[in-house]
Every structure is written in structure tokens, then in C-alpha cells.
Design a protein around this motif. Structure first.
Motif, PDB file in Angstrom:
ATOM      1  N   SER A  41       0.850  -1.191   0.000  1.00 24.43           N
ATOM      2  CA  SER A  41       0.000   0.000   0.000  1.00 24.43           C
ATOM      3  C   SER A  41       0.879   1.232   0.000  1.00 24.43           C
ATOM      4  O   SER A  41       1.834   1.305   0.774  1.00 24.43           O
ATOM      5  CB  SER A  41      -0.908   0.019   1.238  1.00 24.43           C
ATOM      6  OG  SER A  41      -1.652  -1.166   1.328  1.00 24.43           O
ATOM      7  N   GLY A  42       0.482   2.202  -0.814  1.00 19.50           N
ATOM      8  CA  GLY A  42       1.310   3.390  -0.866  1.00 19.50           C
ATOM      9  C   GLY A  42       0.599   4.718  -0.683  1.00 19.50           C
ATOM     10  O   GLY A  42       0.960   5.647  -1.355  1.00 19.50           O
ATOM     11  N   VAL A  43      -0.360   4.902   0.216  1.00 17.98           N
ATOM     12  CA  VAL A  43      -0.830   4.013   1.285  1.00 17.98           C
ATOM     13  C   VAL A  43      -2.367   4.020   1.287  1.00 17.98           C
ATOM     14  O   VAL A  43      -2.984   4.614   0.412  1.00 17.98           O
ATOM     15  CB  VAL A  43      -0.332   4.474   2.687  1.00 17.98           C
ATOM     16  CG1 VAL A  43       1.182   4.367   2.779  1.00 17.98           C
ATOM     17  CG2 VAL A  43      -0.780   5.904   2.985  1.00 17.98           C
ATOM     18  N   ALA A  44      -2.986   3.402   2.322  1.00 17.81           N
ATOM     19  CA  ALA A  44      -4.441   3.429   2.462  1.00 17.81           C
ATOM     20  C   ALA A  44      -4.900   4.858   2.734  1.00 17.81           C
ATOM     21  O   ALA A  44      -4.512   5.475   3.730  1.00 17.81           O
ATOM     22  CB  ALA A  44      -4.871   2.506   3.598  1.00 17.81           C
ATOM     23  N   ILE A  45      -5.731   5.411   1.841  1.00 17.79           N
ATOM     24  CA  ILE A  45      -6.093   6.826   1.924  1.00 17.79           C
ATOM     25  C   ILE A  45      -6.968   7.106   3.132  1.00 17.79           C
ATOM     26  O   ILE A  45      -6.786   8.113   3.828  1.00 17.79           O
ATOM     27  CB  ILE A  45      -6.780   7.269   0.616  1.00 17.79           C
ATOM     28  CG1 ILE A  45      -5.753   7.232  -0.527  1.00 17.79           C
ATOM     29  CG2 ILE A  45      -7.391   8.657   0.744  1.00 17.79           C
ATOM     30  CD1 ILE A  45      -6.341   7.507  -1.898  1.00 17.79           C
ATOM     31  N   GLY A  46      -7.929   6.230   3.410  1.00 22.05           N
ATOM     32  CA  GLY A  46      -8.804   6.459   4.551  1.00 22.05           C
ATOM     33  C   GLY A  46      -8.038   6.508   5.860  1.00 22.05           C
ATOM     34  O   GLY A  46      -8.283   7.377   6.706  1.00 22.05           O
ATOM     35  N   ARG A  47      -7.096   5.596   6.036  1.00 21.68           N
ATOM     36  CA  ARG A  47      -6.318   5.587   7.285  1.00 21.68           C
ATOM     37  C   ARG A  47      -5.355   6.762   7.348  1.00 21.68           C
ATOM     38  O   ARG A  47      -5.056   7.263   8.435  1.00 21.68           O
ATOM     39  CB  ARG A  47      -5.591   4.251   7.434  1.00 21.68           C
ATOM     40  CG  ARG A  47      -6.561   3.098   7.651  1.00 21.68           C
ATOM     41  CD  ARG A  47      -5.899   1.854   8.193  1.00 21.68           C
ATOM     42  NE  ARG A  47      -6.890   0.806   8.441  1.00 21.68           N
ATOM     43  CZ  ARG A  47      -6.652  -0.319   9.088  1.00 21.68           C
ATOM     44  NH1 ARG A  47      -5.442  -0.564   9.567  1.00 21.68           N
ATOM     45  NH2 ARG A  47      -7.600  -1.217   9.277  1.00 21.68           N
ATOM     46  N   ALA A  48      -4.859   7.219   6.184  1.00 27.47           N
ATOM     47  CA  ALA A  48      -4.030   8.423   6.173  1.00 27.47           C
ATOM     48  C   ALA A  48      -4.850   9.635   6.596  1.00 27.47           C
ATOM     49  O   ALA A  48      -4.383  10.497   7.355  1.00 27.47           O
ATOM     50  CB  ALA A  48      -3.434   8.644   4.784  1.00 27.47           C
ATOM     51  N   LEU A  49      -6.098   9.690   6.132  1.00 33.33           N
ATOM     52  CA  LEU A  49      -6.985  10.788   6.527  1.00 33.33           C
ATOM     53  C   LEU A  49      -7.246  10.747   8.031  1.00 33.33           C
ATOM     54  O   LEU A  49      -7.214  11.777   8.712  1.00 33.33           O
ATOM     55  CB  LEU A  49      -8.294  10.694   5.740  1.00 33.33           C
ATOM     56  CG  LEU A  49      -9.274  11.858   5.842  1.00 33.33           C
ATOM     57  CD1 LEU A  49     -10.050  12.003   4.543  1.00 33.33           C
ATOM     58  CD2 LEU A  49     -10.259  11.672   7.000  1.00 33.33           C
ATOM     59  N   VAL A  50      -7.487   9.549   8.553  1.00 34.20           N
ATOM     60  CA  VAL A  50      -7.679   9.383  10.000  1.00 34.20           C
ATOM     61  C   VAL A  50      -6.466   9.904  10.762  1.00 34.20           C
ATOM     62  O   VAL A  50      -6.586  10.649  11.741  1.00 34.20           O
ATOM     63  CB  VAL A  50      -7.925   7.891  10.338  1.00 34.20           C
ATOM     64  CG1 VAL A  50      -7.800   7.644  11.841  1.00 34.20           C
ATOM     65  CG2 VAL A  50      -9.288   7.445   9.836  1.00 34.20           C
ATOM     66  N   ALA A  51      -5.276   9.505  10.307  1.00 36.21           N
ATOM     67  CA  ALA A  51      -4.044   9.906  10.988  1.00 36.21           C
ATOM     68  C   ALA A  51      -3.824  11.415  10.916  1.00 36.21           C
ATOM     69  O   ALA A  51      -3.370  12.036  11.889  1.00 36.21           O
ATOM     70  CB  ALA A  51      -2.858   9.176  10.385  1.00 36.21           C
ATOM     71  N   LEU A  52      -4.149  12.025   9.780  1.00 40.00           N
ATOM     72  CA  LEU A  52      -3.991  13.477   9.650  1.00 40.00           C
ATOM     73  C   LEU A  52      -4.932  14.223  10.591  1.00 40.00           C
ATOM     74  O   LEU A  52      -4.539  15.201  11.233  1.00 40.00           O
ATOM     75  CB  LEU A  52      -4.252  13.914   8.207  1.00 40.00           C
ATOM     76  CG  LEU A  52      -3.184  13.576   7.177  1.00 40.00           C
ATOM     77  CD1 LEU A  52      -3.608  14.052   5.798  1.00 40.00           C
ATOM     78  CD2 LEU A  52      -1.855  14.232   7.557  1.00 40.00           C
ATOM     79  N   LEU A  53      -6.175  13.766  10.671  1.00 42.74           N
ATOM     80  CA  LEU A  53      -7.140  14.434  11.550  1.00 42.74           C
ATOM     81  C   LEU A  53      -6.716  14.337  13.009  1.00 42.74           C
ATOM     82  O   LEU A  53      -6.838  15.314  13.770  1.00 42.74           O
ATOM     83  CB  LEU A  53      -8.531  13.828  11.368  1.00 42.74           C
ATOM     84  CG  LEU A  53      -9.211  14.035  10.011  1.00 42.74           C
ATOM     85  CD1 LEU A  53     -10.612  13.433  10.032  1.00 42.74           C
ATOM     86  CD2 LEU A  53      -9.272  15.507   9.629  1.00 42.74           C
ATOM     87  N   GLU A  54      -6.212  13.173  13.417  1.00 44.67           N
ATOM     88  CA  GLU A  54      -5.871  13.000  14.830  1.00 44.67           C
ATOM     89  C   GLU A  54      -4.542  13.657  15.189  1.00 44.67           C
ATOM     90  O   GLU A  54      -4.418  14.304  16.234  1.00 44.67           O
ATOM     91  CB  GLU A  54      -5.853  11.511  15.186  1.00 44.67           C
ATOM     92  CG  GLU A  54      -7.231  10.875  15.117  1.00 44.67           C
ATOM     93  CD  GLU A  54      -7.329   9.570  15.898  1.00 44.67           C
ATOM     94  OE1 GLU A  54      -6.358   9.217  16.614  1.00 44.67           O
ATOM     95  OE2 GLU A  54      -8.386   8.911  15.800  1.00 44.67           O
ATOM     96  N   ASN A  55      -3.523  13.499  14.337  1.00 42.66           N
ATOM     97  CA  ASN A  55      -2.220  14.075  14.655  1.00 42.66           C
ATOM     98  C   ASN A  55      -2.171  15.576  14.414  1.00 42.66           C
ATOM     99  O   ASN A  55      -1.380  16.280  15.052  1.00 42.66           O
ATOM    100  CB  ASN A  55      -1.125  13.386  13.827  1.00 42.66           C
ATOM    101  CG  ASN A  55      -0.788  12.003  14.340  1.00 42.66           C
ATOM    102  OD1 ASN A  55      -0.021  11.838  15.280  1.00 42.66           O
ATOM    103  ND2 ASN A  55      -1.378  10.979  13.716  1.00 42.66           N
ATOM    104  N   GLY A  56      -3.008  16.061  13.490  1.00 40.18           N
ATOM    105  CA  GLY A  56      -2.971  17.484  13.156  1.00 40.18           C
ATOM    106  C   GLY A  56      -4.016  18.323  13.853  1.00 40.18           C
ATOM    107  O   GLY A  56      -4.129  19.534  13.585  1.00 40.18           O
ATOM    108  N   GLN A  57      -4.778  17.733  14.779  1.00 40.20           N
ATOM    109  CA  GLN A  57      -5.846  18.491  15.432  1.00 40.20           C
ATOM    110  C   GLN A  57      -5.290  19.616  16.293  1.00 40.20           C
ATOM    111  O   GLN A  57      -4.227  19.499  16.902  1.00 40.20           O
ATOM    112  CB  GLN A  57      -6.728  17.561  16.258  1.00 40.20           C
ATOM    113  CG  GLN A  57      -6.028  16.847  17.402  1.00 40.20           C
ATOM    114  CD  GLN A  57      -6.948  15.862  18.113  1.00 40.20           C
ATOM    115  OE1 GLN A  57      -7.922  16.260  18.773  1.00 40.20           O
ATOM    116  NE2 GLN A  57      -6.645  14.573  17.967  1.00 40.20           N
ATOM    117  N   GLN A  58      -6.026  20.727  16.308  1.00 42.19           N
ATOM    118  CA  GLN A  58      -5.647  21.914  17.074  1.00 42.19           C
ATOM    119  C   GLN A  58      -6.667  22.156  18.182  1.00 42.19           C
ATOM    120  O   GLN A  58      -7.776  21.608  18.166  1.00 42.19           O
ATOM    121  CB  GLN A  58      -5.576  23.140  16.148  1.00 42.19           C
ATOM    122  CG  GLN A  58      -4.711  22.941  14.900  1.00 42.19           C
ATOM    123  CD  GLN A  58      -3.247  22.776  15.225  1.00 42.19           C
ATOM    124  OE1 GLN A  58      -2.629  23.655  15.826  1.00 42.19           O
ATOM    125  NE2 GLN A  58      -2.668  21.635  14.810  1.00 42.19           N
ATOM    126  N   ALA A  59      -6.302  22.990  19.117  1.00 40.40           N
ATOM    127  CA  ALA A  59      -7.166  23.245  20.273  1.00 40.40           C
ATOM    128  C   ALA A  59      -8.504  23.845  19.871  1.00 40.40           C
ATOM    129  O   ALA A  59      -9.522  23.621  20.543  1.00 40.40           O
ATOM    130  CB  ALA A  59      -6.451  24.163  21.269  1.00 40.40           C
TER     131      ALA A  59
END
Length: 426
Positions: free
Chosen positions: A386-404
Motif C-alpha cells: 500500500s502506498g498508502v491506504a487513503i482512509g487511514r491516512a486521513l484518519v491519521a492526519l485528523l488525529e495528529n494534526g488536530q488543534q485546540a
């Protein structure tokens, strides 16, 4: 598919290797079936040779004017024909039984694969990036997305049932941006050829890569026509070399596709029911390589790097693990998993699997190449990841990039695909 010659020469060795990945090979039953095949084949060949001799004797008797001998020989030839037909039917049935057994056997693990029973014994190789520190309560991607109005699980459930999600507005655009970014990276930087394959496949195509017969319960099948929705673009991409012989100079073949993937997720009920971690439909960018056997291990390492580059540019913390024998996929000889950090779960979750399949899929597909200066073709090696799974990348971006304030930071590499946007929301 395993090499039948290896099974004939060393079934005990094959059984020992397969046992490391939890598969039990009944060596005695295999030997009995193989012995029956050999005996039947020998007898078929003997009868064919005798029939040929009898046919010749008939002709000679007729030429000599010996009609009695000719009639006698003809009668014997007819009897051989009846016996041969019956025996050949039994022989073909035995071969089909052996073939069915071979199709259900998983690949042999490489000797370098760590031995273990399950995912708890996978070997962590490295971690890249530091998990973010938050000075506010961390939300999971479901709540982040709902707060921004970009993820709608309720609409997905109303439209299609559980394990479906509707992406709205910036969520849909973010998913599209991720796909375009990944495709550009793999085609422009790593030299993959972009493919737009069919999303439906025949059963023999899925058998070629190992999804059938073992994983039939996890596939969606059309009601009347007998097609299957692809569970991954690995299926059509790898089968581009099905029943073909390429010249050595045409290797390696590198292919990339961005497609929806469809899976029943059979056996996963109760797991990851919240959010987009485990869906019946998801988008994925898939990498496939078809290579010279001497290049298999090096291509596998390189492909892992191609998938890692996606995560590095998305500024996502991740780790690389090698799967142990008990966690290897059916067709894999060795596998690296890339696992991305999810703050809400406080753990790493798989976002890509990169596998070297040796000649296992090639033997099932009949995918070969002609070595320079040689007449006899050889099986290629296949790799996928996988280069890579788009849905899981979106999940990771939302969680790691969340702001206050509820917004989400967009990594710099993705901003050109979002019109220069640095934040979603806020």
C-alpha cells in the motif's frame, strides 16, 4: 502456489516450514495422493504406448493381408481405449485434488522471518517521528471530523449500512488530495506506471494472487454475472502479467493504481466499529512490482521506502515492523508493516503492508520471463504494498494534526493539492 517438485522431494521440510505459520500439512496424506498420481500417470503412459504399438500392428497385419490378426489387434486397441479413458478420468481427478490442495497452501516463510504465533510477536525495526504532545483533550478522528462537518457516519449507515462513511466538503477534498499527492509521488519520484484497472475481476484472476479460494468469504460478488469487486488493486495490477512471458530487458514492471477497495471484513465484527479504521469500502493507492528473481529482496526493501516516503512527507509518526511467521499474509514470503501513530488510541495502527511473494503468485498466474540468452522461461517474483491506504491516512492526519480550536493542520507537502490551504476549519 508452492512448487510441486519441492513437495515431492521434501514434504517433511515443507511441513516444518508451514508449521511455523500455523498451517498443518498432512505429509502421509500428501504422499498417498502423490503416489496415486504417479502410479496413474505411469499406467496412462504405458497404455498410450501400447495403443500406439497395437495401432501399428493393425496396419501391418492389414498390409500383409492377415485380416484375422488385424481384427484381433483392433479389438485389443478398442479395449485399451476403454481402459485408458477410465484411467485418464481418474488421473485427472487425482491431479485436480492435488491442485485444489496446493491452492489452499500458504506461501513458505523466508528463513529470515521471525518465528512467532501472532501479531504480538512481530519484530519492531524502527520508529520515525515523534508522536505529538497535546495540551488539550485529544479527540479521535470521528469527533474531529464531526466537529468540522466533514465526516458523516450516520449518512453512510443510512445509505449502505454499518462500516460506511460519507465524506463532505473539505473531507472529500482532503481524501482526493491525498490520492493525488500519493500518485504524483510514486509516478514522478519512484518511476511507477499509473494504471486505471477494472474494479471487477473474475475468479481466476483472484485465484492468481491468492484471494481465492481461501478468502472467498471476504469478497463481494455480483449477483448474476459471477464477478468480484476487487479487495485491493494488487489483484488487477499483478495479473497484468498473467499467462505471459516477458523479456528480461522488460523487467522490472512497476505499477501503481488509486482505486476503491471492497471487503466484507468477515471475522472482524466488533473490531474498529467506530470511525473509518475498518470499512467495507475505502480508497487505497497500491504499488506492485514484477521483478527478476535475483532482485526480489532488494525490490522489497525499496518498495518499503517508497511507502515510507508518503508518511514522511505527510509528517506522520510511524514505525516499521516485520511480521512474524504466524502473522504473514497467505501469499507473502516476507512482509513489512508500516504502522502510523493514532493519538486517540495511543498506539500504532497498520497503514501499509509491503510484501515480497517470491514466485508464489507467479506460479499461480503463469507469469514468466525469458532470461537473456536462454530458451527456457523462468517464473518472475511479485511484490505488493500500500502506498498508502487513503482512509487511514486521513484518519491519521485528523488525529495528529488536530488543534485546540477544532481545526486541523495540513502538512506542507499536501497544501499544493488543497490550494495552499494550511488549516481545515478554524
Amino acid at each position: 502456489m508452492l512448487d510441486p517438485h519441492l513437495l515431492r522431494e521434501d514434504p517433511e521440510g515443507v511441513a516444518e516450514a508451514l508449521a511455523k505459520r500455523g498451517y498443518t500439512l498432512d505429509v502421509a496424506a500428501w504422499r498417498e495422493l502423490e503416489s496415486r498420481r504417479k502410479e496413474q500417470q505411469t499406467r496412462v503412459e504405458e497404455l498410450q504406448a501400447e495403443r500406439k504399438q497395437v495401432s501399428k500392428a493393425v496396419g501391418e497385419a492389414k498390409k500383409a493381408g492377415d485380416e484375422a490378426t488385424a481384427a484381433e489387434r483392433k479389438e485389443r486397441g478398442e479395449a485399451i481405449g476403454r481402459e485408458l479413458e477410465e484411467l485418464d478420468n481418474a488421473f485427472q481427478a487425482t491431479k485436480a485434488e492435488l491442485e485444489a490442495w496446493l491452492l489452499e497452501m500458504p506461501n513458505l516463510p523466508d528463513p529470515q522471518v521471525p518465528v512467532g504465533a501472532d501479531e504480538n510477536e512481530n519484530a519492531e525495526l524502527r520508529r520515525v517521528g515523534e508522536p505529538p504532545a497535546f495540551d488539550f483533550p485529544v479527540q479521535d478522528h470521528v469527533d474531529v471530523g464531526a466537529g468540522l462537518g466533514i465526516l458523516d457516519a450516520e449518512a453512510g449507515a443510512n445509505l449502505a449500512g454499518s462500516r460506511f462513511t460519507v465524506l463532505r466538503g473539505a473531507g472529500a477534498r482532503l481524501s482526493r488530495a491525498l490520492g493525488q499527492f500519493m500518485m504524483d509521488l510514486q509516478t514522478e519520484l519512484h518511476g511507477y506506471t499509473e494504471i486505471a484497472p477494472p474494479l471487477l475481476a473474475r475468479d481466476d484472476t483472484l485465484q492468481g494472487t491468492g484471494q481465492l479460494p481461501k478468502f472467498g468469504d471476504d469478497l463481494f460478488q455480483t449477483r448474476e454475472d459471477g464477478f468480484y469487486l476487487i479487495p485491493t488493486a494488487e489483484v488487477p495490477l499483478t495479473n497484468l502479467h498473467r499467462e505471459s512471458i516477458v523479456e528480461e530487458a522488460d523487467l522490472p514492471g512497476r505499477y501503481v493504481a488509486w482505486t476503491p477497495c471492497f471487503r466484507r471484513e468477515a471475522g472482524s465484527y466488533g473490531k474498529d466499529t467506530r470511525g473509518m479504521i475498518r470499512q467495507h469500502q475505502f480508497d487505497k493507492v497500491e504499488l506492485v512490482q514484477v521483478v527478476h528473481p535475483d532482485q526480489g529482496p532488494a525490490a522489497w526493501e525499496a518498495m518499503c521506502g517508497h511507502a515510507e516516503e508518503v508518511l514522511r512527507r505527510l509528517e506522520l509518526p510511524y514505525r516499521v515492523v516485520e511480521l512474524c511467521t504466524g502473522d504473514l499474509g497467505f501469499a507473502a514470503r516476507r512482509t513489512y508493516d508500516l504502522e502510523v501513530w493514532l493519538p486517540a488510541q495511543e498506539t500504532y495502527r497498520e497503514i501499509s503492508s509491503v510484501s515480497w511473494c517470491h514466485d508464489f503468485q507467479a506460479r499461480r498466474m503463469g507469469a514468466r520471463f525469458r532470461p537473456d540468452g536462454e530458451k527456457k522461461p523462468r517464473l518472475v517474483h511479485t511484490l505488493n504494498g500500500s502506498g498508502v491506504a487513503i482512509g487511514r491516512a486521513l484518519v491519521a492526519l485528523l488525529e495528529n494534526g488536530q488543534q485546540a480550536d477544532g481545526s486541523v493542520r495540513v502538512p506542507e507537502a499536501l497544501r499544493p493539492y488543497l490550494g495552499g490551504q494550511a488549516l481545515i476549519g478554524g
